[in-house]
Design a protein around this motif. Structure first.
Motif, PDB file in Angstrom:
ATOM      1  N   ASP A  87      -2.953  -6.459  -1.061  1.00  0.00           N
ATOM      2  CA  ASP A  87      -2.551  -7.539   0.028  1.00  0.00           C
ATOM      3  C   ASP A  87      -1.167  -7.249   0.438  1.00  0.00           C
ATOM      4  N   PRO A  88      -1.054  -6.713   1.765  1.00  0.00           N
ATOM      5  CA  PRO A  88       0.418  -6.568   2.367  1.00  0.00           C
ATOM      6  C   PRO A  88       1.137  -7.641   2.317  1.00  0.00           C
ATOM      7  N   GLU A 121       5.395  -4.368   3.238  1.00  0.00           N
ATOM      8  CA  GLU A 121       3.939  -4.564   3.331  1.00  0.00           C
ATOM      9  C   GLU A 121       3.278  -3.386   3.650  1.00  0.00           C
ATOM     10  N   ARG A 122       4.111  -2.111   4.224  1.00  0.00           N
ATOM     11  CA  ARG A 122       3.337  -0.777   4.292  1.00  0.00           C
ATOM     12  C   ARG A 122       3.128  -0.214   3.056  1.00  0.00           C
ATOM     13  N   THR A 174       4.930   4.206   4.419  1.00  0.00           N
ATOM     14  CA  THR A 174       3.465   4.260   3.613  1.00  0.00           C
ATOM     15  C   THR A 174       3.531   5.656   2.883  1.00  0.00           C
ATOM     16  N   GLY A 182      -3.387  -0.246  -1.538  1.00  0.00           N
ATOM     17  CA  GLY A 182      -4.517  -1.062  -1.530  1.00  0.00           C
ATOM     18  C   GLY A 182      -4.406  -2.271  -1.959  1.00  0.00           C
ATOM     19  N   ARG A 200       2.680  -1.797   0.113  1.00  0.00           N
ATOM     20  CA  ARG A 200       1.422  -2.585  -0.490  1.00  0.00           C
ATOM     21  C   ARG A 200       0.366  -2.183   0.119  1.00  0.00           C
ATOM     22  N   ALA A 201       0.239  -2.044   1.305  1.00  0.00           N
ATOM     23  CA  ALA A 201      -1.111  -1.832   2.123  1.00  0.00           C
ATOM     24  C   ALA A 201      -1.439  -0.203   1.667  1.00  0.00           C
TER      25      ALA A 201
END
Length: 196
Positions: A77-78, A68-69, A36, A75, A71-72
């Motif tokens: 799409d993960p 995925e983290r 993250t 902001g 991209r999340a």
């Protein structure tokens, strides 16, 4: 051609010093936090251009969760990224799951041979690879990159990039620490730029 290269977040095996290779070990809580934070770091670096980058990851679970983290946190799409099997980690063959001290106790001569010639050393086991063999896959992937890219992969992949793009000796490249809480910025055609 800019590439932002991220090593997956920490796993319990990383924390224990176990050779992970192609075993599909998931992230631990620290690894999730690292992923993250790398996404936040990249969002600051790329700004409004983030969506224009290609996003690609190794197909292993720890790299996919990291992507995925990332991209999340940016902001985005993960799930809107792709995988490439050329980015999977080096195979340590029969040594996967062991630590170097454990291997030292049962096969000290092989561990010493690896220490002397780490770049070219192939561990025992049918699918095992050397860093040199891995670099063939990584080199093919690098040649295929045709747009600015964010890549989540593994320590071995980053070490291969040190050798191919940075021009480092094999032993220097594979002895380098590859942090899991940083992002490596490279220019495929111009060399290593540095860590964010």
């Amino acid at each position: 051609m800019l590439i932002y290269l991220i090593r997956h977040g920490q796993t319990d095996w990383n924390a224990e010093g176990r050779l992970q290779g192609q075993k599909d070990i998931g992230l631990n809580e620290n690894g999730r936090r690292q992923a993250t934070e790398n996404g936040v770091r990249l969002a600051e670096e790329l700004g409004d251009s983030a969506a224009a980058f290609d996003y690609v990851a190794s197909p292993l679970g720890r790299t996919r969760e990291t992507m995925e983290r990332v991209r999340a946190a940016m902001g985005l799409d993960p799930l809107a990224y792709r995988t490439d099997p050329r980015l999977v980690e080096l195979s340590f063959g029969d040594w996967e799951g062991s630590t170097i001290p454990e291997l030292q106790r049962v096969m000290p001569e092989r561990v010493e041979a690896r220490a002397r010639h780490k770049w070219d050393f192939i561990p025992p086991g049918e699918q095992a690879e050397s860093y040199e063999i891995l670099s063939w896959r990584v080199g093919a992937w690098l040649k295929s990159v045709d747009q600015p890219t964010v890549c989540v992969s593994h320590g071995g992949i980053v070490r291969s990039v040190f050798r191919i793009v940075g021009g480092w000796s094999g032993n220097k490249a594979c002895d380098m620490n590859v942090p899991q809480d940083r992002v490596l910025k490279i220019d495929r055609d111009g060399g290593l730029i540095g860590w964010l």
